[in-house]
Motif scaffolding. Structure first.
Motif, PDB file in Angstrom:
ATOM      1  N   LEU A  89      42.426  37.462  29.690  1.00  0.00           N
ATOM      2  CA  LEU A  89      42.392  36.037  29.362  1.00  0.00           C
ATOM      3  C   LEU A  89      42.295  35.229  30.644  1.00  0.00           C
ATOM      4  CD1 LEU A  89      45.370  35.904  26.830  1.00  0.00           C
ATOM      5  CD2 LEU A  89      42.940  35.750  26.260  1.00  0.00           C
ATOM      6  N   GLY A  90      41.505  34.192  30.617  1.00  0.00           N
ATOM      7  CA  GLY A  90      41.435  33.306  31.777  1.00  0.00           C
ATOM      8  C   GLY A  90      40.255  33.565  32.685  1.00  0.00           C
ATOM      9  N   GLY A  91      39.480  34.584  32.427  1.00  0.00           N
ATOM     10  CA  GLY A  91      38.236  34.873  33.144  1.00  0.00           C
ATOM     11  C   GLY A  91      38.082  34.221  34.492  1.00  0.00           C
ATOM     12  N   HIS A  92      36.971  33.550  34.674  1.00  0.00           N
ATOM     13  CA  HIS A  92      36.698  32.914  35.965  1.00  0.00           C
ATOM     14  C   HIS A  92      37.473  31.616  36.115  1.00  0.00           C
ATOM     15  CE1 HIS A  92      33.849  30.809  33.418  1.00  0.00           C
ATOM     16  NE2 HIS A  92      33.343  31.983  33.118  1.00  0.00           N
ATOM     17  N   ALA A  93      37.495  30.788  35.095  1.00  0.00           N
ATOM     18  CA  ALA A  93      38.147  29.481  35.211  1.00  0.00           C
ATOM     19  C   ALA A  93      39.652  29.604  35.407  1.00  0.00           C
ATOM     20  CB  ALA A  93      37.847  28.632  33.978  1.00  0.00           C
ATOM     21  N   GLY A  94      40.278  30.552  34.731  1.00  0.00           N
ATOM     22  CA  GLY A  94      41.724  30.723  34.841  1.00  0.00           C
ATOM     23  C   GLY A  94      42.156  31.638  35.963  1.00  0.00           C
TER      24      GLY A  94
END
Length: 154
Positions: A89-94
């Motif tokens: 969860l949270g990939g690149h943005a997170g």
């Protein structure tokens, strides 16, 4: 500084968590009566979570807590043998993709990133530093499909 909650249910998981905690002063093992309680506490009280638990268990435990990908903490799941660090969860943005790479480097684990733009080596529109609004997902999908897109800016 990013506060990282580490959650482990087994002796091997706790050993891997201690490796991360020794390398990162901003990371610590979150303990509770159960691993599920520890995971919920880590998710609600930290900027990022590294869970040494099965992916399915993490999904089931955290599902009721999920709010928005822009505000939820990054979550990385590491398997029992520390072979893989999965950006869940949270990939690149997170920050989960970068965290998976960092965890992988410390544990000699393979980072697993499934974010489409990262897999295709394309920039993600909401991480370019510009204000982005509108059909971001549709534009990203068009880029991934190889369609021509046009950038319009004042």
């Amino acid at each position: 500084m990013t506060r990282i909650g580490l959650v482990a249910a087994t002796a091997a998981g706790r050993r891997h968590a201690r490796t991360l905690a020794a390398a990162w002063p901003h990371a610590h093992l979150v303990e509770a009566d159960t691993a599920a309680d520890a995971l919920r506490a880590a998710f609600t009280g930290h900027d990022a979570v590294v869970a040494f638990l099965a992916t399915g268990a993490v999904v089931r435990i955290l599902a009721p807590l999920l709010g928005d990908k822009r505000t939820d903490p990054a979550v990385v799941v590491v398997d029992e043998a520390a072979r893989h660090a999965v950006a869940l969860l949270g990939g690149h943005a997170g920050g989960a993709n970068a965290l998976a790479a960092d965890v992988g480097a410390l544990l000699d684990a393979r980072p697993v990133v499934t974010t489409a733009t990262d897999a295709a080596d394309l920039p993600d529109l909401d991480t370019l530093g510009w204000p982005v609004e509108g059909a971001v997902a549709a534009v990203t999908r068009a880029l991934l499909d190889g369609a021509a897109v046009r950038l319009v800016a004042d």
